[in-house]
Design an enzyme around this catalytic site. Structure first.
Site, PDB file in Angstrom:
ATOM      1  N   TYR A   1     -14.152  32.019 -22.321  1.00 55.56           N
ATOM      2  CA  TYR A   1     -13.922  33.307 -21.675  1.00 55.56           C
ATOM      3  C   TYR A   1     -13.685  34.345 -22.769  1.00 55.56           C
ATOM      4  O   TYR A   1     -12.976  34.070 -23.739  1.00 55.56           O
ATOM      5  CB  TYR A   1     -12.675  33.228 -20.774  1.00 55.56           C
ATOM      6  CG  TYR A   1     -12.254  34.568 -20.213  1.00 55.56           C
ATOM      7  CD1 TYR A   1     -12.767  35.030 -19.000  1.00 55.56           C
ATOM      8  CD2 TYR A   1     -11.370  35.399 -20.917  1.00 55.56           C
ATOM      9  CE1 TYR A   1     -12.410  36.262 -18.503  1.00 55.56           C
ATOM     10  CE2 TYR A   1     -11.015  36.638 -20.425  1.00 55.56           C
ATOM     11  CZ  TYR A   1     -11.528  37.065 -19.220  1.00 55.56           C
ATOM     12  OH  TYR A   1     -11.181  38.293 -18.730  1.00 55.56           O
TER      13      TYR A   1
ATOM     14  N   GLU B   1     -16.283  41.962 -19.713  1.00 57.18           N
ATOM     15  CA  GLU B   1     -15.806  40.619 -19.399  1.00 57.18           C
ATOM     16  C   GLU B   1     -17.003  39.686 -19.436  1.00 57.18           C
ATOM     17  O   GLU B   1     -17.937  39.831 -18.646  1.00 57.18           O
ATOM     18  CB  GLU B   1     -15.130  40.578 -18.030  1.00 57.18           C
ATOM     19  CG  GLU B   1     -14.432  39.257 -17.784  1.00 57.18           C
ATOM     20  CD  GLU B   1     -13.688  39.200 -16.460  1.00 57.18           C
ATOM     21  OE1 GLU B   1     -14.267  39.576 -15.425  1.00 57.18           O
ATOM     22  OE2 GLU B   1     -12.521  38.782 -16.473  1.00 57.18           O
TER      23      GLU B   1
END
Ligand code: GDP
Ligand code: MN
Length: 396
Positions: A118, A206
């Site tokens: 991530y 993101e």
């Protein structure tokens, strides 16, 4: 302003960020063509079909599927195109899918296993600095990681006077457990990603997942990009990527009329001049036992035309039980605004909910008289306390 995954990936690529390659399509036939072209370009034999909507969690809602043949590409894209995709990040109604991204499959088996990380870049408002957040626990459940095992999420703050430093990029690659070729690739990836964030005036990146492929490449498989709307004047290419179909139609209409409007879910509509006063007015509504149905700043020129447009927009909301108009007449004179309200009311016809108008400032007394003499179902007030008491009464 948000953009689609395929637009975000094109943008990242132009900054040298390695991405999962893909081609966007709006019909099943074009999806098949896109799949063939991708195979020519990348050699992929499988494809992922990804719904393009401005919301994450698509995988969980059935908006991301693997196709192992051209027939499957056609079948899956006809399922996904036109569907109302419901994900943990959309409303109950979901969002209509107008386009799919046909992407190369990058999870192919090889010598070493693939890993999902991530990574996001955002502004830390407490320190006033950009930061890179990252975790070894990438994939579809990052919210759960943040809740249950927050120590597995790391962050690196960037000093604006020197920018991202080499040791920081290496620390990130190290903390992600990488070595050898994939370590070098990650350092490059982080650099390019931060350059893109800085270059396009983004407010959020993101990338979940960032994938380590089985041949040790580091690539962006997903990308969510938000751009600071205040910078769009100097980001023309990005401004052109706006997809109004993804936005609240009432907010788009209000924006075209020059009104600053945000839809909320309460029962008292409000119309105010100035954002600060709008926020204070929303507090007053809350204190009076109501809930604001919207934020609406009519701006400096509260003339009849704008007031009428604002009333019409507020009245589209079925939950509205009362409307509070709170205008401070500094440069704009209250009697003018009052006349504007009366004219707008008459133009619209019968307004089914009570209206409370509080006008304070230049010519406030004259304004009150205009409202009171109009014979319309409008309560006037000069003091905010009076207006608040009126709201309590009408909601009771
Ligand atoms: P999101 O659910 O909206 O966050 O969409 P993502 O783009 O992150 O995709 C969801 C999931 O689909 C990812 O976490 C991956 O596990 C999976 N996925 C994405 N690309 C591929 C691919 O090329 N091959 C395979 N097999 N799975 C993929
Ligand atoms: Mn994702």
């Amino acid at each position: 302003m948000n953009i689609h995954e395929y637009q975000a990936k094109e943008t990242l690529k132009s900054y040298g960020v390695a991405i999962q390659e893909g081609i966007v399509a709006d019909t099943p036939e074009k999806a098949v063509e896109a799949a063939k072209r991708l195979t020519e370009q990348t050699g992929t034999s499988w494809w992922v079909i990804k719904a393009q909507i401005h919301a994450g969690g698509r995988g969980k809602g059935g908006g991301v599927k693997l196709a192992k043949s051209l027939d499957e590409v056609k079948e899956i894209s006809s399922q996904i195109l036109g569907m109302q995709l419901v994900t943990p990040q959309t409303s109950k109604e979901g969002k209509k899918v107008h386009q799919v991204l046909v992407a190369q499959d990058v999870y192919y088996p090889g010598e070493s296993k693939t890993e999902e990380f991530y990574m996001s870049v955002l502004l830390n408002r407490a320190s006033g600095r950009n930061m890179i957040m990252y975790s070894t626990e990438g994939g579809m459940d990052i919210e759960e990681v943040a809740e249950k095992t927050p120590h597995l999420i790391f962050h690196e703050e960037i000093d604006p006077s020197v920018g991202l430093q080499g040791f920081q990029a290496r620390k990130i690659a190290f903390n992600l457990g990488l070595s050898g070729q994939s370590f070098k690739e990650m350092v490059k990836f982080v650099y390019a990603l931060y350059a893109a964030y800085d270059g396009i005036d983004a407010s959020l990146f993101e990338i979940n997942p960032v994938l380590k492929t089985s041949d040790d490449k580091i690539i962006a498989v997903d990308s969510k990009v938000s751009i600071d709307a205040n910078a769009l004047y100097r980001q023309k290419d990005l401004a052109a990527m706006r997809d109004v179909r993804e936005e609240d139609p009432t907010e788009v209409e209000a924006g075209e009329a020059g009104l600053n409007f945000v839809n909320l879910d309460g029962n008292v509509g409000c119309m105010v001049n100035g954002a600060g006063l709008a926020m204070a007015t929303m507090d007053i509504i809350k204190i009076s036992g109501g809930n604001p149905a919207n934020f609406l700043d009519v701006g400096g020129t509260a003339n009849a035309e704008r007031v009428e447009k604002a009333f019409r927009i507020i009245l589209k909301d079925q939950n509205v039980e009362a409307i509070l108009v709170n205008i401070f007449g500094g440069i704009v004179r209250c009697d003018r605004v009052a006349q504007g309200i009366v004219d707008a009311y008459k133009n619209i016809g019968d307004i089914p909910v009570p209206i409370i108008v509080r006008l304070q400032g230049t010519n406030a007394e004259e304004a009150k008289k205009i409202i009171d003499d109009s014979g319309l179902k409008v309560h006037s007030a000069i003091l905010l306390q009076e207006a608040a008491d009126r709201i309590k009464e009408v909601l009771a």
